[in-house]
Design a protein around this motif. Structure first.
Motif, PDB file in Angstrom:
ATOM      1  N   GLU A 138       0.851  -1.200   0.000  1.00  0.00           N
ATOM      2  CA  GLU A 138       0.000   0.000   0.000  1.00  0.00           C
ATOM      3  C   GLU A 138       0.885   1.248   0.000  1.00  0.00           C
ATOM      4  N   PHE A 139       1.717   1.360  -1.035  1.00  0.00           N
ATOM      5  CA  PHE A 139       2.743   2.386  -1.047  1.00  0.00           C
ATOM      6  C   PHE A 139       2.162   3.796  -0.971  1.00  0.00           C
ATOM      7  N   TRP A 140       1.219   4.146  -1.841  1.00  0.00           N
ATOM      8  CA  TRP A 140       0.733   5.523  -1.890  1.00  0.00           C
ATOM      9  C   TRP A 140      -0.031   5.947  -0.647  1.00  0.00           C
ATOM     10  N   PRO A 141      -0.921   5.104  -0.084  1.00  0.00           N
ATOM     11  CA  PRO A 141      -1.525   5.488   1.205  1.00  0.00           C
ATOM     12  C   PRO A 141      -0.477   5.629   2.311  1.00  0.00           C
ATOM     13  N   PHE A 142       0.541   4.762   2.315  1.00  0.00           N
ATOM     14  CA  PHE A 142       1.630   4.836   3.288  1.00  0.00           C
ATOM     15  C   PHE A 142       2.396   6.148   3.138  1.00  0.00           C
TER      16      PHE A 142
END
Length: 332
Positions: A138-142
């Protein structure tokens, strides 16, 4: 054989105090090491709003960061940065002595201890307000959560320590070999508070600072935390572990500083006129300051001192690494 007793988890306030101490100590150490570069950066950045330089009493200092484009045949071309500190280092040493490179550093350390400590400690608090995301799946939410928590921490701390940041700018920007404008921190604060805006004069440029600190801290902490989450050596204390953490922090600091540097230039210019009557000021506000700089000096003037700022970023990267290592020792 008796089982080894488990280490008791620190209470919220003990953990917060440890974060505060780790952030403050690492910040003060790194700022003292990089103080000469910081001084040169501020002198170059603010000289076009400095009365002594405007009047011709003190000659201009040279040095800047330029993005150069060299066209070539076909599709090939070259972009590169030219770093030039110019004669600022030699002139400051000659006109004011070697000790002048640390002018304003005590104020900077006094300011930096609570600033960086509140930034780093409250960042974890604000990060706790967001859901936890997996950096690999979940790269972008992270990344977005880290940017938001870092920006909120920066804006929160700035509201407490802005008068010290203002004083640091004015003390470090005092140039030439003649009489100094301010005789230290308290003299600077007192003279400004006696100006036309009173105590609020100490918050000159605060609005543009908040507008800039949110993306600055957001990009810095967001990138650093994101890179840490992706770094396979992040938990190691070996050379490769520390080097990889420093490289990630260095990249985060350079990117955040360069992206938001125009905000910093505008606020420093506004700070230089805080004690003046409003009708004698060059700049009537943040937007007017931005437009005036671009119209009279060109867009590249918004990045004056950015070359020294990149070198200074080494210290800021050191802060992030030192903070993590000190925090780990305190929790051991």
């Amino acid at each position: 054989m008796a089982a080894k007793p488990q280490k008791q988890k620190d209470s919220f306030y003990v953990a917060l105090a440890k974060d505060f101490a780790a952030g403050g100590v690492s910040g003060a150490v790194s700022k003292t090491i990089t103080a000469p570069i910081e001084r040169v950066k501020l002198v170059i950045q603010t000289q076009d709003a400095n009365p002594k330089i405007i009047s011709g009493e003190v000659p201009r200092y040279t040095g800047n960061l330029y993005l150069l484009h060299l066209p070539a045949r076909g599709a090939d071309s070259a972009w590169f940065f030219q770093l030039g500190i110019g004669n600022a280092f030699t002139r400051i040493a000659k006109e004011q002595g070697m000790g002048a490179f640390w002018r304003g550093n005590l104020t900077n350390c006094i300011r930096y201890f609570p600033t960086q400590a509140i930034n780093l400690a409250s960042k974890d608090f604000f990060k706790g307000m967001f859901p936890k995301y997996n950096p690999k799946t979940e790269f972008w939410p992270f990344f977005a959560a880290n940017m938001a928590s870092g920006g909120a921490a920066g804006a929160f701390s700035l509201s407490f320590v802005y008068p010290l940041d203002y004083a640091r700018t004015r003390l470090a920007s005092d140039v030439g070999s003649g009489k100094r404008q301010f005789n230290g921190l308290w003299d600077c604060l007192a003279k400004t508070a006696r100006g036309p805006k009173g105590f609020l004069g100490l918050y000159q440029g605060f609005g543009i600072s908040v507008a800039g600190i949110i993306p600055y801290r957001g990009v810095q902490f967001g990138l650093n935390d994101t890179i840490k989450g992706l770094n396979p050596w992040d938990k190691e204390t070996t050379f490769i572990g520390i080097a990889s953490k420093w490289a990630g922090a260095q990249f985060s600091v350079i990117m955040s500083g360069y992206v938001t540097y125009p905000f910093d230039t505008v606020r420093r210019r506004l700070q230089m006129e805080a004690e003046k009557p409003i009708d004698q000021r060059i700049y009537k506000g943040a937007i007017h300051c931005f437009n005036t700089i671009v119209a009279k000096e060109g867009t590249k003037a918004l990045f004056k001192g950015a070359g020294a700022n990149i070198l200074r970023g080494t210290g800021a990267a050191l802060v992030l690494v030192l903070y993590g290592e000190i925090q780990a020792m305190l929790k051991a």
